[in-house]
Design an enzyme around this catalytic site. Structure first.
Site, PDB file in Angstrom:
ATOM      1  N   VAL A 202       0.805  -1.230   0.000  1.00 16.08           N
ATOM      2  CA  VAL A 202       0.000   0.000   0.000  1.00 16.08           C
ATOM      3  C   VAL A 202       0.833   1.273   0.000  1.00 16.08           C
ATOM      4  CG1 VAL A 202      -2.018  -1.022   1.085  1.00 16.08           C
ATOM      5  CG2 VAL A 202      -0.204  -0.071   2.520  1.00 16.08           C
ATOM      6  N   TYR A 203       2.135   1.181   0.187  1.00 17.60           N
ATOM      7  CA  TYR A 203       2.942   2.395   0.214  1.00 17.60           C
ATOM      8  C   TYR A 203       2.907   3.084  -1.149  1.00 17.60           C
ATOM      9  CZ  TYR A 203       4.968   0.763   4.669  1.00 17.60           C
ATOM     10  OH  TYR A 203       5.161   0.348   5.953  1.00 17.60           O
TER      11      TYR A 203
END
Length: 339
Positions: A56-57
């Site tokens: 998700v970064y």
């Protein structure tokens, strides 16, 4: 940098780990692709072998950048990523179900442009999915070679212990690493997790060792940062872990003063002292450093040269002592059988 054993495994990692959460971020707090790749290479050239990212970064961009940076250096690196939070829309595209774990790992492998993930963390607890389902999926992935080790992050202590017990009872792969927030201004994990990890052979890999930048010494009591241009804390919403109101306390400013005094005496930076304290804590295998530019990275890397004295550690321990809480206070007062 020094190498440490990661939990009860044969894996050796450097005591500093490069975190890449802001690599590819466009919110003002991140680094672009070119600068990010340069920082990754600088970290490796300095002797680091441990990189941390997550699906998700930066919406998956961080993993893509890491993959590009490691194209010719993959075997030199212990690469960690995570699964749980949604990258796509859809009710089943989050959590720790077999469905989402399998899909998430497949997509991470593609973004990272690699055949295997060294260490896969469960990014956060999932109270819905049975632990047996999650752990069986992870063991299958280890068996097929897509991931090599597993870790845990943001679980309650009892859930982490239950997961370890399930893995042991089934003969499945068990956690070797635990990633939790830990710093001089955030020592909550000492109530449960430090001892849990020690007794169960799980290595701590702390994130947020500078308290979201608060321990860097850049902030002043009277000046609340406006946005990311004034530091990471300035862009944090009030409900988040690293929000200004969580940091702006008398206790925390006393910690800053103590860090600053030691830093001044040694002729080093606040950040280096704060990182050195975390690095020196029992059970800590590798401290995750999060940087936005080369200057911050070079400053953090110098921490590898610093070993705090027993006196310095004692001063920092005392000023940052977390508040006493029940039942820990009662156990400490009345639970001892030996002096």
């Amino acid at each position: 940098m020094k190498y440490k054993q990661l939990g009860n495994s044969g894996l050796l990692v450097t005591d500093l780990c490069l975190g890449t959460m802001t690599f590819g971020e466009t919110s003002g707090r991140g680094a672009n692709e070119s600068d990010s790749i340069k920082m990754i290479h600088r970290f490796l050239d300095a002797g680091g072998n441990h990189l941390d990212t997550a699906d998700v970064y930066a919406g998956g961009v961080s993993e893509k950048i890491v993959g590009k940076a490691l194209k010719e250096k993959r075997k030199e690196v212990i690469l960690a990523t995570k699964v749980n939070f949604p990258v796509h829309k859809g009710i089943n595209n989050k959590g720790l179900s077999r469905h989402h774990i399998m899909d998430g790992v497949h997509e991470s492998l593609g973004r990272l442009d690699t055949d295997y993930i060294d260490l896969l963390y469960l990014h956060c607890e999932d109270p819905v999915t049975p632990l047996e389902e999650t752990l069986r999926a992870l063991d299958d992935l280890v068996t097929t070679g897509k991931i090599r080790y597993i870790g845990v992050s943001n679980f309650k202590a009892w859930r982490m212990m239950k997961a370890l017990a399930v893995s042991d009872s089934k003969g499945w792969s068990r956690f070797i690493a635990a990633q939790y927030q830990y710093s001089l201004v955030k020592r909550d994990i000492e109530y449960e997790f430090t001892e849990l990890c020690k007794t169960e052979g799980v290595g701590l890999t702390p994130w947020g060792p500078l308290g979201g930048g608060f321990l860097s010494g850049k902030y002043k009591r009277e000046n609340k940062p406006k946005d990311y241009t004034e530091g990471r804390i300035g862009g944090m919403p009030d409900h988040t872990e690293e929000a200004w109101d969580r940091r702006n306390t008398d206790r925390n400013w006393a910690i800053i003063d103590a860090v600053g005094k030691i830093a001044e005496e040694r002729g080093v930076t606040y950040s280096q002292i704060a990182l050195a304290w975390v690095k020196a804590q029992a059970g800590v295998a590798s401290v995750i450093i999060g940087v936005r530019n080369m200057q911050q990275l070079d400053d953090n890397l110098k921490t590898s040269e610093i070993e705090l004295t027993a006196e310095e550690l004692d001063k920092l321990d005392k000023v940052s002592q977390p508040p006493e809480m029940y039942p820990y206070r009662m156990i400490e007062a009345y639970g001892r059988k030996l002096p």
